[in-house]
Motif scaffolding. Structure first.
Motif, PDB file in Angstrom:
ATOM      1  N   VAL A 140     -19.157 -62.033  19.718  1.00  0.00           N
ATOM      2  CA  VAL A 140     -17.848 -61.511  20.124  1.00  0.00           C
ATOM      3  C   VAL A 140     -17.956 -60.858  21.499  1.00  0.00           C
ATOM      4  CG1 VAL A 140     -16.130 -59.717  19.609  1.00  0.00           C
ATOM      5  CG2 VAL A 140     -16.930 -61.226  17.793  1.00  0.00           C
ATOM      6  N   SER A 141     -19.010 -60.081  21.724  1.00  0.00           N
ATOM      7  CA  SER A 141     -19.138 -59.353  22.984  1.00  0.00           C
ATOM      8  C   SER A 141     -19.344 -60.297  24.160  1.00  0.00           C
ATOM      9  CB  SER A 141     -20.306 -58.377  22.929  1.00  0.00           C
ATOM     10  OG  SER A 141     -20.166 -57.542  21.816  1.00  0.00           O
ATOM     11  N   LEU A 142     -20.233 -61.281  23.991  1.00  0.00           N
ATOM     12  CA  LEU A 142     -20.501 -62.189  25.113  1.00  0.00           C
ATOM     13  C   LEU A 142     -19.272 -63.029  25.440  1.00  0.00           C
ATOM     14  CD1 LEU A 142     -24.167 -63.418  24.519  1.00  0.00           C
ATOM     15  CD2 LEU A 142     -23.324 -61.694  26.125  1.00  0.00           C
ATOM     16  N   ALA A 143     -18.602 -63.529  24.401  1.00  0.00           N
ATOM     17  CA  ALA A 143     -17.407 -64.337  24.654  1.00  0.00           C
ATOM     18  C   ALA A 143     -16.344 -63.483  25.340  1.00  0.00           C
ATOM     19  CB  ALA A 143     -16.876 -64.898  23.334  1.00  0.00           C
ATOM     20  N   ALA A 144     -16.195 -62.234  24.878  1.00  0.00           N
ATOM     21  CA  ALA A 144     -15.200 -61.351  25.489  1.00  0.00           C
ATOM     22  C   ALA A 144     -15.597 -61.032  26.929  1.00  0.00           C
ATOM     23  CB  ALA A 144     -15.079 -60.060  24.676  1.00  0.00           C
ATOM     24  N   TRP A 145     -16.900 -60.921  27.185  1.00  0.00           N
ATOM     25  CA  TRP A 145     -17.347 -60.601  28.540  1.00  0.00           C
ATOM     26  C   TRP A 145     -17.023 -61.743  29.509  1.00  0.00           C
ATOM     27  CZ3 TRP A 145     -18.133 -56.673  31.417  1.00  0.00           C
ATOM     28  CH2 TRP A 145     -18.861 -56.780  32.614  1.00  0.00           C
ATOM     29  N   LEU A 146     -17.122 -62.992  29.016  1.00  0.00           N
ATOM     30  CA  LEU A 146     -16.761 -64.133  29.867  1.00  0.00           C
ATOM     31  C   LEU A 146     -15.306 -63.993  30.315  1.00  0.00           C
ATOM     32  CD1 LEU A 146     -18.378 -67.256  28.175  1.00  0.00           C
ATOM     33  CD2 LEU A 146     -19.045 -66.088  30.289  1.00  0.00           C
ATOM     34  N   SER A 206     -22.495 -50.825  33.298  1.00  0.00           N
ATOM     35  CA  SER A 206     -21.880 -49.932  32.303  1.00  0.00           C
ATOM     36  C   SER A 206     -20.782 -50.636  31.529  1.00  0.00           C
ATOM     37  CB  SER A 206     -21.282 -48.705  32.994  1.00  0.00           C
ATOM     38  OG  SER A 206     -22.292 -48.005  33.641  1.00  0.00           O
ATOM     39  N   GLU A 207     -19.959 -51.415  32.237  1.00  0.00           N
ATOM     40  CA  GLU A 207     -18.887 -52.135  31.543  1.00  0.00           C
ATOM     41  C   GLU A 207     -19.460 -53.138  30.553  1.00  0.00           C
ATOM     42  OE1 GLU A 207     -15.944 -51.250  31.564  1.00  0.00           O
ATOM     43  OE2 GLU A 207     -15.965 -49.932  33.304  1.00  0.00           O
ATOM     44  N   PHE A 208     -20.538 -53.790  30.973  1.00  0.00           N
ATOM     45  CA  PHE A 208     -21.175 -54.783  30.118  1.00  0.00           C
ATOM     46  C   PHE A 208     -21.710 -54.103  28.851  1.00  0.00           C
ATOM     47  CE2 PHE A 208     -24.307 -58.647  30.337  1.00  0.00           C
ATOM     48  CZ  PHE A 208     -23.589 -59.257  29.330  1.00  0.00           C
ATOM     49  N   LEU A 209     -22.273 -52.910  29.022  1.00  0.00           N
ATOM     50  CA  LEU A 209     -22.766 -52.167  27.855  1.00  0.00           C
ATOM     51  C   LEU A 209     -21.604 -51.749  26.964  1.00  0.00           C
ATOM     52  CD1 LEU A 209     -25.403 -49.803  29.501  1.00  0.00           C
ATOM     53  CD2 LEU A 209     -25.833 -51.885  28.191  1.00  0.00           C
ATOM     54  N   SER A 210     -20.525 -51.300  27.620  1.00  0.00           N
ATOM     55  CA  SER A 210     -19.373 -50.816  26.843  1.00  0.00           C
ATOM     56  C   SER A 210     -18.816 -51.897  25.940  1.00  0.00           C
ATOM     57  CB  SER A 210     -18.260 -50.344  27.776  1.00  0.00           C
ATOM     58  OG  SER A 210     -18.708 -49.282  28.538  1.00  0.00           O
ATOM     59  N   ILE A 211     -18.824 -53.128  26.428  1.00  0.00           N
ATOM     60  CA  ILE A 211     -18.182 -54.181  25.643  1.00  0.00           C
ATOM     61  C   ILE A 211     -18.925 -54.381  24.318  1.00  0.00           C
ATOM     62  CG2 ILE A 211     -19.323 -56.337  26.350  1.00  0.00           C
ATOM     63  CD1 ILE A 211     -16.413 -57.337  26.983  1.00  0.00           C
ATOM     64  N   PHE A 212     -20.244 -54.209  24.314  1.00  0.00           N
ATOM     65  CA  PHE A 212     -20.986 -54.332  23.052  1.00  0.00           C
ATOM     66  C   PHE A 212     -20.604 -53.200  22.108  1.00  0.00           C
ATOM     67  CE2 PHE A 212     -23.660 -56.900  25.814  1.00  0.00           C
ATOM     68  CZ  PHE A 212     -23.903 -57.983  25.008  1.00  0.00           C
ATOM     69  N   LYS A 213     -20.468 -52.015  22.687  1.00  0.00           N
ATOM     70  CA  LYS A 213     -20.156 -50.880  21.821  1.00  0.00           C
ATOM     71  C   LYS A 213     -18.702 -50.945  21.350  1.00  0.00           C
ATOM     72  CE  LYS A 213     -22.149 -48.464  25.012  1.00  0.00           C
ATOM     73  NZ  LYS A 213     -22.409 -47.280  25.829  1.00  0.00           N
ATOM     74  N   ASN A 214     -17.796 -51.363  22.269  1.00  0.00           N
ATOM     75  CA  ASN A 214     -16.392 -51.462  21.876  1.00  0.00           C
ATOM     76  C   ASN A 214     -16.158 -52.555  20.845  1.00  0.00           C
ATOM     77  OD1 ASN A 214     -15.608 -49.405  23.536  1.00  0.00           O
ATOM     78  ND2 ASN A 214     -15.045 -50.724  25.231  1.00  0.00           N
ATOM     79  N   SER A 253      -9.012 -63.383  17.676  1.00  0.00           N
ATOM     80  CA  SER A 253      -8.152 -62.282  18.133  1.00  0.00           C
ATOM     81  C   SER A 253      -8.999 -61.178  18.750  1.00  0.00           C
ATOM     82  CB  SER A 253      -7.356 -61.691  16.970  1.00  0.00           C
ATOM     83  OG  SER A 253      -6.619 -62.681  16.328  1.00  0.00           O
ATOM     84  N   ALA A 254     -10.126 -60.881  18.123  1.00  0.00           N
ATOM     85  CA  ALA A 254     -10.969 -59.794  18.612  1.00  0.00           C
ATOM     86  C   ALA A 254     -11.520 -60.124  19.992  1.00  0.00           C
ATOM     87  CB  ALA A 254     -12.122 -59.538  17.635  1.00  0.00           C
ATOM     88  N   ILE A 255     -11.940 -61.386  20.183  1.00  0.00           N
ATOM     89  CA  ILE A 255     -12.499 -61.783  21.478  1.00  0.00           C
ATOM     90  C   ILE A 255     -11.431 -61.679  22.561  1.00  0.00           C
ATOM     91  CG2 ILE A 255     -13.343 -63.781  22.779  1.00  0.00           C
ATOM     92  CD1 ILE A 255     -14.842 -64.582  20.160  1.00  0.00           C
ATOM     93  N   LEU A 256     -10.235 -62.199  22.264  1.00  0.00           N
ATOM     94  CA  LEU A 256      -9.157 -62.138  23.255  1.00  0.00           C
ATOM     95  C   LEU A 256      -8.834 -60.689  23.599  1.00  0.00           C
ATOM     96  CD1 LEU A 256      -6.741 -64.901  21.915  1.00  0.00           C
ATOM     97  CD2 LEU A 256      -8.160 -64.976  23.970  1.00  0.00           C
ATOM     98  N   CYS A 257      -8.688 -59.879  22.561  1.00  0.00           N
ATOM     99  CA  CYS A 257      -8.303 -58.489  22.769  1.00  0.00           C
ATOM    100  C   CYS A 257      -9.345 -57.753  23.612  1.00  0.00           C
ATOM    101  CB  CYS A 257      -8.151 -57.799  21.419  1.00  0.00           C
ATOM    102  SG  CYS A 257      -7.940 -56.037  21.558  1.00  0.00           S
ATOM    103  N   LEU A 258     -10.599 -57.875  23.198  1.00  0.00           N
ATOM    104  CA  LEU A 258     -11.669 -57.159  23.887  1.00  0.00           C
ATOM    105  C   LEU A 258     -11.807 -57.681  25.320  1.00  0.00           C
ATOM    106  CD1 LEU A 258     -13.686 -54.980  23.169  1.00  0.00           C
ATOM    107  CD2 LEU A 258     -15.272 -56.747  22.404  1.00  0.00           C
ATOM    108  N   GLY A 259     -11.668 -59.000  25.484  1.00  0.00           N
ATOM    109  CA  GLY A 259     -11.791 -59.611  26.808  1.00  0.00           C
ATOM    110  C   GLY A 259     -10.706 -59.122  27.752  1.00  0.00           C
ATOM    111  N   PHE A 260      -9.457 -59.161  27.284  1.00  0.00           N
ATOM    112  CA  PHE A 260      -8.361 -58.772  28.176  1.00  0.00           C
ATOM    113  C   PHE A 260      -8.341 -57.270  28.439  1.00  0.00           C
ATOM    114  CE2 PHE A 260      -6.595 -62.955  26.856  1.00  0.00           C
ATOM    115  CZ  PHE A 260      -6.582 -63.507  28.123  1.00  0.00           C
TER     116      PHE A 260
END
Lengths: 298, 246
Positions: free
Chosen positions: B35-41, B172-180, B111-118
């Motif tokens: 989820v995190s990597l896909a959202a990061w893309l 930091s943003e990249f780290l945050s996405i894993f935690k979020n 939904s989670a990937i889209l939400c986290l990504g946007f």
């Protein structure tokens, strides 16, 4: 003779000491309450009519009323009329860690007494008896769990009902999909929006959810009991003094019949926030439990 | 406190499904990473475009990007999760909505990937903007004076510098996405935190489950930090960001 006198005096002193010491040394939760002057009560937000928030966001319900009786008894027992109580919200997933960590002293919700949970917590006498049924839309045509083959089912994370339906799914190879909602309202919403077709839950909670829905006639609670669920007030384990005290209060309410009045208030009369009457007389199982209280898990 | 520690819990057969509770944790780890990597893309690409738009000379585009950023970074992530999962399908035409709810593969995860990504895109956009704006005006003017077009100025002057300057905050943003990504459990994605909670509820060995989850999160973030350190060592502009990574 002098020796003898000394012995007698010593013996008398001992007896005197015993007589003037407090009737019972406070331990565990009782001691904690005495020391802090606060009793912390865990409550739920949507376990209608056991423990939920009314229209003024105050915790109310059958379990809450029972717990307030316990608070009153603690005040009397410790001679602390000014004892404060504090409500702490808990969820299905947090109630056990919050209790074991000591952030609450008593959990007043709708918690099934299971043998597994008893490895971490203890229970007071069972005060309600229910079982898992399915919440479906009235027009869905689903009558039993067998109709759920290959369908999507909403479960509330960390409930005994999740376990019951997944065990059935494994045992009978029904190939269900699961959506893991975080609370009962969200599970219901998942069915309402059509993502899932059924939501297995303790039937009494389902009646409560339906009664509070804006259009109760769209819903049906179907099926046989998939699992038995005795509810009890949850307390920390290995705390015999507190457990005995809580059981004495609950047992007293059962003996005096006062529990029937509290029961009638929540199950046989209109309840907030929508003034709906669940109209659910005391079941024969609960009747037995009131006559012979126990806290056996399932 | 009456707590029975039992580290053997991870090797017990799980309450349901095949495998042990350790398998539950590993499955949670997998979903956290996926989820995190896909959202990061999504976050990196959409955020880059928005960040550039926020600094262009076109007023309208600046406005669009600014509106996006303010909406997505000011609404709590938890609320956004709920909206993407429960509200968006209801606003769509009926058939599209039904597809999103039942036809779409793994609706919760998508939904989670889209939400986290946007959501993260709005934060990435601000980092990109700050990177571009930190480059002295003189360089932009010099580039224009040499006859470059606006696109060329971004392509050859602003972006190569900007991206390299913002490597530390991007880390930091990249780290945050894993935690979020743990917020995704509210819409039913059984990622690492959700699996820990499940194990807690079925075995009541919550401290063990969350300790292992903590270790796994630290392993993920340490990997990201090491990776970004390599990137930083390679691409940093001497004199602009510290000699971190050496």
């Amino acid at each position: 003779m002098k020796r003898m006198m000394q012995f007698i005096i010593a013996a008398l002193a001992c007896a005197g000491l015993v007589a003037t010491a407090p009737a019972q040394e406070l331990t565990g939760t009782m001691k904690k309450i005495k020391d802090t002057g606060v009793i912390k009560i865990g409550h739920r937000d949507a376990s209608i009519p056991f423990s939920y928030l009314d229209d003024k966001q105050r915790p109310v319900g059958y379990s809450i009323d029972l717990c307030m009786k316990i608070v009153d008894a603690v005040k009397a027992e410790l001679k602390m009329p000014g004892l404060k109580f504090e409500f702490v919200p808990v969820t299905s997933a947090t109630r056990i860690p919050i209790l074991t960590a000591g952030n609450i002293d008593i959990e007043c919700g709708s918690t099934t007494n299971t043998k597994e949970r008893q490895k971490q917590v203890s229970y007071a006498y069972t005060t309600f008896y229910t079982g898992t049924k399915l919440l479906v839309k009235a027009n869905s045509g689903i009558k039993s769990y067998k109709d759920l083959k290959g369908k999507t089912v909403a479960v509330t994370q960390g409930t005994t009902n999740e376990r019951a339906i997944k065990a059935l799914n494994d045992a009978e190879n029904l190939g269900m999909n699961f959506i893991h909602a975080k609370d009962h309202n969200e599970s219901m919403l998942t069915v309402e929006t059509g993502r899932a077709v059924a939501f297995p839950m303790d039937d009494i909670l389902l009646y409560g959810l339906v009664a509070n829905h804006r259009s109760p006639k769209d819903w049906a609670v179907v099926g046989d009991y998939l699992s038995p669920d005795p509810y009890g007030i949850m307390i920390r384990r290995e705390d015999p003094q507190w457990q005995a005290f809580v059981n004495k209060v609950i047992g007293g309410l059962m003996k005096s019949g006062e529990i029937r009045k509290i029961y009638a208030k929540w199950f046989l009369s209109p309840i907030p926030p929508r003034n709906i009457n669940l109209n659910l007389p005391i079941s024969s199982t609960l009747e037995q439990l009131i006559k012979n209280p126990n806290n056996e898990g399932v | 406190m009456a707590y029975n520690w039992n580290w053997g819990v991870f090797f017990q057969d799980a309450m349901f499904g095949p495998g042990t509770y350790l398998d539950w944790m590993l499955s949670g780890l997998k979903w956290t990473v996926v989820v995190s990597l896909a959202a990061w893309l999504i976050a990196f690409s959409v955020g880059s475009v928005l960040g550039v738009l926020r600094t262009t000379s076109f007023r309208f585009l600046r406005g669009v990007a600014a509106t996006y950023v303010e909406i997505f970074r000011n609404v709590p992530l938890l609320v956004q999760m709920f909206i993407w999962y429960f509200v968006v399908p209801e606003l769509m035409p009926k058939d599209v909505g039904r597809w999103m709810k039942t036809g779409m593969p793994m609706p919760e995860h998508t939904s989670a990937i889209l939400c986290l990504g946007f959501y993260t895109a709005s934060r990435v956009a601000e980092q990109v903007r700050s990177g571009i704006e930190s480059i002295s005006r003189g360089q932009t003017y010099a580039a224009y004076a040499m006859g470059l077009t606006e696109v060329q100025v971004y392509r050859h002057v602003l972006l190569p510098m900007g991206y390299r300057i913002i490597i530390p905050p991007m880390t930091s943003e990249f780290l945050s996405i894993f935690k979020n990504s743990s917020v995704a459990l509210t819409i039913g994605v059984l990622e690492l935190t959700a699996q820990s909670r499940q194990i807690t509820e079925f075995t009541f060995q919550g401290f063990e489950a969350f300790t292992l989850a903590t270790v796994l999160y630290i392993m993920i973030t340490m990997t990201v930090i090491l990776l970004m350190r390599v990137v930083e060592g390679r691409f940093r502009v001497p004199g602009f960001i510290g000699t971190g990574g050496r």
